[in-house]
Structures are given as C-alpha cells and as structure tokens.
Write a protein that holds these residues in place. Structure first.
Motif, PDB file in Angstrom:
ATOM      1  N   HIS A 191     -21.835   5.567  59.721  1.00  0.00           N
ATOM      2  CA  HIS A 191     -22.602   6.761  59.377  1.00  0.00           C
ATOM      3  C   HIS A 191     -23.493   7.168  60.551  1.00  0.00           C
ATOM      4  O   HIS A 191     -24.037   6.334  61.271  1.00  0.00           O
ATOM      5  CB  HIS A 191     -23.448   6.506  58.133  1.00  0.00           C
ATOM      6  N   GLY A 205     -18.839   4.747  45.378  1.00  0.00           N
ATOM      7  CA  GLY A 205     -19.296   5.593  46.481  1.00  0.00           C
ATOM      8  C   GLY A 205     -20.508   5.081  47.221  1.00  0.00           C
ATOM      9  O   GLY A 205     -20.929   5.665  48.225  1.00  0.00           O
ATOM     10  N   ALA A 265     -25.959   4.766  51.931  1.00  0.00           N
ATOM     11  CA  ALA A 265     -25.163   5.992  51.931  1.00  0.00           C
ATOM     12  C   ALA A 265     -24.433   6.094  50.598  1.00  0.00           C
ATOM     13  O   ALA A 265     -24.151   5.083  49.942  1.00  0.00           O
ATOM     14  CB  ALA A 265     -24.161   5.978  53.083  1.00  0.00           C
ATOM     15  N   TYR A 266     -24.127   7.337  50.219  1.00  0.00           N
ATOM     16  CA  TYR A 266     -23.425   7.529  48.938  1.00  0.00           C
ATOM     17  C   TYR A 266     -22.487   8.730  49.040  1.00  0.00           C
ATOM     18  O   TYR A 266     -22.915   9.836  49.408  1.00  0.00           O
ATOM     19  CB  TYR A 266     -24.421   7.753  47.798  1.00  0.00           C
ATOM     20  N   ASN A 267     -21.221   8.502  48.724  1.00  0.00           N
ATOM     21  CA  ASN A 267     -20.206   9.558  48.735  1.00  0.00           C
ATOM     22  C   ASN A 267     -20.273  10.344  47.423  1.00  0.00           C
ATOM     23  O   ASN A 267     -19.937   9.817  46.356  1.00  0.00           O
ATOM     24  CB  ASN A 267     -18.822   8.944  48.930  1.00  0.00           C
ATOM     25  N   SER A 269     -14.390  13.317  51.563  1.00  0.00           N
ATOM     26  CA  SER A 269     -15.654  12.662  51.221  1.00  0.00           C
ATOM     27  C   SER A 269     -16.818  13.465  51.786  1.00  0.00           C
ATOM     28  O   SER A 269     -16.686  14.145  52.813  1.00  0.00           O
ATOM     29  CB  SER A 269     -15.695  11.230  51.758  1.00  0.00           C
ATOM     30  N   THR A 312     -20.855  12.472  52.397  1.00  0.00           N
ATOM     31  CA  THR A 312     -21.688  11.273  52.298  1.00  0.00           C
ATOM     32  C   THR A 312     -23.037  11.455  52.977  1.00  0.00           C
ATOM     33  O   THR A 312     -23.145  11.355  54.209  1.00  0.00           O
ATOM     34  CB  THR A 312     -20.960  10.066  52.920  1.00  0.00           C
TER      35      THR A 312
END
Length: 408
Positions: free
Chosen positions: A151, A273, A313-315, A327, A329
């Motif tokens: 990321h 995610g 982090a989160y999708n 995706s 994110t």
C-alpha cells in the motif's frame, strides 16, 4: 506416400502453432513463491523453458513547501527473465531500469542493475538451495516489493532507511518449509563501510553484486510462522562485517572496518478485505577508530538505529461491486524511526528522528494494475523550521504522492 508424409508434417506444424498461440494468450495465475513477488515467481509456475515477466511504476511527489521543487519520475521498469531447465533447476534474473534508466539527470549516467540473478535448486519442500546474486530475506518489503502488493505510492521509510530495501548481495541460501514454519539461512558478502551515512545508515553500503569486496561476509536467518490462517509472525537476524573499498583494491591499515547487527520482527494479518501489518527493526554498528571517528557530515553514521511502523487497509470494493475482481483500498500507515539514535562522537542529529503518517487510496481496475494516491505528514524531533536549505529541516516537509504501477 509423399503426399501423406507432407500432410502429416503439416498437421504436426499446425498443432505446434496452436500450442504457441495458446501459450501466448493463456493467463497464468500470479502467486508468490517463498516470499518473492508474484511476477518474480512467474518462472516457478511453468513446466519448462523460458519465462518473461516484469513490473513498472511511475511516481509524482508534490512537496508542500515552496523551498523544494516537485518531483516526477519513471521510477522503475523491471524485466524478469527466468529459465526452467527441468523440474528442480531454475534460473531467475531481474533487470532493473531505475529513473528511466538514467541515474543522474545532469550527466545522464545509466542506472541499470541486475537486481537479482540466481540458480535455484528446488529439491524438497523442506530443503532447497539458492545461489548467485540474492535478495536478502529480511522484513516484509525487500523480497515482496512489486507495486501491486504493498500500500502507498512509496515503500515504507523504515524498510528503506533502517532495512535498506532493496538489499541484494552475492551468496548462498538454504530455505524450506516445515509444517507451518518457513526458514531462510544465508551466507552473503559483507558491506562497504566507507559508504555508510547518517541519513540512510547502511543503505549506501550495499555492494549490489558490483566489484564486491569479498574479504567480509554476513550471515542471515529468517523464520516465518503461520500461527493461524492468514496470521503470519516472523523475524530476521543479520550479522555481518563491513570493509572499505571494492574488490581488488589495496588493503590499507587506515581502512574503515566495522560490524553490523540488524534484527527485525514483523506480523501480517488478512481477513477478507482487511489487511494489517506491523514491523519493528533495530540495528547497531561497531567499528575501528577510522570508522568511529568519522567527522560530522555524511560520514558520521549512527551507532544505533531503530524504527517501527503499523499499517491498516481495507478493500471496500466487495461492498460496492461484490462480483468484481477490482479493488478499492484506503489505508493508513504510521512510522517512527531514527537513524541517529546513538552516535559515536558529538551530538545526535534530531532531524533524523522522524515520524511519517501516510493516508491514501489504491485502486486496481485489474489485479495486476494499480493507481495510487496518498498524503504524507512528516515531522522530526528537531526545533528547526521546515524547509530545504541551511538552517531548515527538509524532513518536516509534507508531500502528496501519486503513482501508477503494474506487473505482468
């Protein structure tokens, strides 16, 4: 009879052409092999013969202070060339073109590297041998550093200035997997002591396989353990010698010599995610009088360094388009590190006691293509005002980063 033979040969040629066509368009599955990036692992997924892959990234940095010019760069273009001789002997090479292949925009000096080039003898799940120019198995980024797998536009500072990514050296490594435990044990060439500096510690001392001073060596051990499904805990210890100059130089009594010890622990967790990761690294340097009495400036390298970061982090794309392979994110990463935590002589440089908070977004319209944007809040332990120039603290300048990347 002659027409029959000709017809048979035409059928054979037609079949071979169809095979070539299918091979050219077939979509392979991109998976990591023993910590390498998905594109770097491509050769391990073929039956035999030649494999070609790679990645690229272009970045833009907008500095939030008028004293520092904004920056744009064709940062990296990578070609992987692999060859699978049989089911257990594999050659894998990475050719890297950094900064559009030009290391210095004034003199136009080329900046092209063999980032790694090794032979892999894949003998058993529990024991294998790799030798040549190797990526050092340390941290989360050094081996697994393709732009689609981490990321942020830029790699974490801690895994750039404390752990000197991308770190590669000539040596031999044993690796394998026993149950849920993966191990790497390596003997590699040491570091170049006269190239250390206080800003990036040992980073400039990487010999990178070029005219290596082979009088000194380093050893490294990494253990990764998958405690639960998608929960990884691991650590690495490196201990090595450092010497002045390149291979073939005269060995002088005034040369800088030292010992580097570096260790890190890391963890990653992924659930649907959600992506979490963290790392802590600590290093020390001991040297002879020529190294420890270096005058202030770039030669005044830190005796002890330390750094850590946490990232989440989160999708969110599954909540927007559940069946999509795209995706989206958002992520946040906090880093704190100091390359001058302790010094041999004089006072610490508090501008090198740094914190970085990065918040941004990564969008993948395809699993192998990423568009990134983030903002970095940067600060230090110094009392100097932000800015670039004498009496100013450049490490306090915030920045906006934009980037695109791909693997193939």
């Amino acid at each position: 009879k002659g027409f029959q033979e000709m017809g048979r040969q035409i059928d054979v040629l037609t079949e071979e052409i169809e095979k070539l066509k299918l091979g050219a368009v077939a979509e392979i599955e991109y998976e990591s092999f023993m910590g390498l990036g998905p594109a770097a692992s491509k050769v391990y997924g073929i039956d035999k013969g030649l494999s070609v892959g790679g990645y690229g990234e272009v970045v833009y940095n907008n500095y939030q202070h008028p004293s520092k010019k904004d920056f744009a760069d064709a940062y990296r273009f990578i070609l992987y060339g692999g060859y699978k001789f049989n089911d257990w002997i594999i050659m894998n090479t990475e050719l890297e073109f950094e900064h559009a292949g030009i290391g210095n925009s004034g003199s136009k000096e080329p900046e092209v590297y063999a980032e790694f080039s090794y032979l892999d003898f894949v003998m058993h799940k529990g024991f294998n041998i790799r030798t040549g120019l190797l990526l050092i198995p340390i941290g989360l980024i050094n081996e697994y550093h393709e732009p689609t797998v981490y990321h942020g536009v830029l790699r974490p500072d801690v895994e750039t200035n404390i752990i000197p990514s991308t770190w590669r050296d000539i040596g031999i490594m044993a690796y394998g997997k026993v149950g849920e435990l993966k191990y790497d044990v390596a003997l590699v060439n040491g570091l170049r002591a006269n190239s250390f500096n206080r800003n990036t510690w040992i980073r400039s001392g990487r010999q990178q396989g070029a005219k290596v001073n082979a009088d000194v060596f380093g050893t490294i051990v990494r253990i990764n353990y998958e405690l639960l499904t998608n929960l990884l805990i691991g650590g690495t210890y490196y201990s090595g010698k450092a010497d002045e100059g390149k291979g073939g130089d005269q060995d002088k009594s005034t040369d800088k010599e030292g010992t580097v010890n570096l260790w890190e622990i890391h963890t990653t967790y992924q659930f649907q995610g959600l992506h979490l990761r963290g790392l802590f690294a600590s290093g020390s340097l001991d040297g002879n009088s020529a190294l420890e009495s270096a005058p202030p400036g770039d030669g005044d390298v830190g005796k002890k360094v330390e750094g850590w970061y946490l990232e989440t982090a989160y999708n969110v794309m599954p909540h927007i388009r559940p069946a999509s392979d795209m995706s989206l994110t958002p992520f946040v990463r906090y880093e704190s590190y100091d390359t001058n935590k302790e010094v041999f002589t004089g006072s610490r440089d508090t501008t090198l006691d740094r914190t970085v908070t990065t918040a941004g977004l990564g969008f993948k319209p395809h699993p192998n293509v990423v568009i990134k944007a983030d903002y970095q809040w940067r600060d230090t332990g110094s009392d100097l005002p932000e800015g670039k120039g004498t009496g100013l603290d450049e490490n306090k300048i915030d920045q906006i980063n934009l980037g695109v990347g791909f693997i193939f």
